[in-house]
Design an enzyme around this catalytic site. Structure first.
Site, PDB file in Angstrom:
ATOM      1  N   LYS A  31       1.018  -0.992  -0.194  1.00 46.00           N
ATOM      2  CA  LYS A  31       0.024   0.018  -0.072  1.00 46.00           C
ATOM      3  C   LYS A  31       0.945   1.476  -0.130  1.00 46.00           C
ATOM      4  O   LYS A  31       2.157   1.374   0.520  1.00 46.00           O
ATOM      5  CB  LYS A  31      -0.790  -0.124   1.466  1.00 46.00           C
ATOM      6  CG  LYS A  31      -0.199   0.023   2.525  1.00 46.00           C
ATOM      7  CD  LYS A  31      -0.151   1.619   3.039  1.00 46.00           C
ATOM      8  CE  LYS A  31       0.770   1.835   4.273  1.00 46.00           C
ATOM      9  NZ  LYS A  31       1.361   3.064   4.448  1.00 46.00           N
ATOM     10  N   ASP A 158      -2.819  -1.189   9.493  1.00 47.67           N
ATOM     11  CA  ASP A 158      -3.202  -1.160   8.005  1.00 47.67           C
ATOM     12  C   ASP A 158      -3.755  -2.408   7.500  1.00 47.67           C
ATOM     13  O   ASP A 158      -3.943  -2.762   6.385  1.00 47.67           O
ATOM     14  CB  ASP A 158      -1.669  -1.132   7.265  1.00 47.67           C
ATOM     15  CG  ASP A 158      -0.921   0.183   7.521  1.00 47.67           C
ATOM     16  OD1 ASP A 158      -1.891   1.223   7.622  1.00 47.67           O
ATOM     17  OD2 ASP A 158       0.298   0.336   7.586  1.00 47.67           O
TER      18      ASP A 158
END
Length: 320
Positions: A31, A158
């Site tokens: 990401k 996350d």
């Protein structure tokens, strides 16, 4: 076409598997944060954040096979450096899923790693998300993506995003995620890898010190400009809206990153930012050929260990 970029369950690469499959292979992306606003330190030790997550085509792969105990092996980035014991988020994810589902945490897990350690690309969180998806299929627990995301939130901020992938708004400490509206299509990126890593807690502590000394702003703004830019198809508009409150702290701890960012802009990048807590840097290109040329120029400039092209958004952890 404007759509909420959040892969529907079962799409984005998942292949049907029989309950309790003997072997499952899952691919999971890195990401980047298109926007990362960092608020003050909370009472629970976390910072309040407002972020826009974006999953890109830089992948790790995790294979889960049946076993009599829980074991982990690996190859690739970080081999020989990454602990493979109970401190690893992969092991924690497997045990959290087993506890939630009431099954034994028995599996032989093998990681093929390309996402660098401590690089600001959420590699550890990605691997935890892959573990949840792989072990869910291996053990036949049959949980939905939403249930897996709930478990993921217990493991790391996350991890829930990387269960889903796409592009999403993250709030709280980052674990509360929801899809954002964006134009269909891909954005093209170059990611530079550094020699070594930065510990995320160290970077957050540095931004706190800098704010206390008046060297960095204290406010956290909503990512309205970034969200509006995603609804257009103009890379220049998106580039102007990228932002990262942790970038001053990462640059203070790793000053050479300034040269990397400058080299990318000089080579034609539309925008350049530190990825998350760093030290990886991310550069936006106008198109795929532009990204390929930019990556070659950055590698030749000697300002990074490696430069890789990627596109996004892509699906999160998926069976392949």
């Amino acid at each position: 076409m404007t759509e909420a970029w959040w892969p529907p369950e079962g799409e984005g690469g998942d292949r049907p598997r029989p309950a309790g499959a003997g072997s499952v292979r899952v691919r999971v992306p890195a990401k980047i944060n298109l926007y990362l606003g960092v608020g003050p330190l909370r009472g629970d030790g976390y910072h309040e954040v407002s972020t826009v997550y974006h999953a890109i085509s830089l992948y790790d792969e995790l294979t889960a096979r049946r076993g009599d105990t829980l074991t982990l092996t690996m190859e690739g980035e970080g081999a020989g450096e990454l602990p493979l014991d109970e401190s690893n988020l992969i092991m924690r994810a497997a045990r959290e899923l087993a506890d939630y589902a009431g099954v034994r945490a028995h599996a032989r897990l093998h990681l093929r790693k390309q996402i660098p350690l401590a690089g600001g690309l959420a590699g550890g969180s990605a691997d935890a998300a892959a573990t949840l998806v792989a072990c869910d299929a291996l053990w036949g627990t049959g949980l939905s993506r939403e249930e897996l995301a709930v478990i993921a939130g217990r493991i790391g901020s996350d991890v829930p995003f990387l269960v889903h992938g796409g592009t999403a708004l993250g709030t709280g400490r980052g674990e509360a995620v929801s899809p954002v509206l964006a134009r269909a299509g891909s954005w093209h990126w170059v990611v530079t890898l550094a020699d070594g890593g930065l510990a995320t807690p160290e970077v957050y502590a540095q931004i706190d010190r800098m704010r206390a000394a008046g060297e960095a702003p204290r406010s956290v703004d909503a990512p309205d400009d970034l969200l509006a830019a995603l609804r257009q198809r103009d890379p220049a508009v998106l580039g102007a809206a990228l932002g990262n409150d942790l970038q001053p702290a990462a640059l203070a701890l790793w000053p050479a990153l300034g040269k990397t960012l400058s080299a990318g802009l000089e080579a034609g990048a539309l925008a350049a930012i530190v990825s998350g807590s760093g030290p990886s840097c991310v550069f936006l290109a106008r198109d795929r050929p532009g990204a390929e040329k930019l990556a070659a120029d950055l590698a030749a400039a000697g300002v990074c260990r490696a430069a890789r092209t990627a596109h996004g958004p892509v699906a999160g952890a998926r069976i392949v």
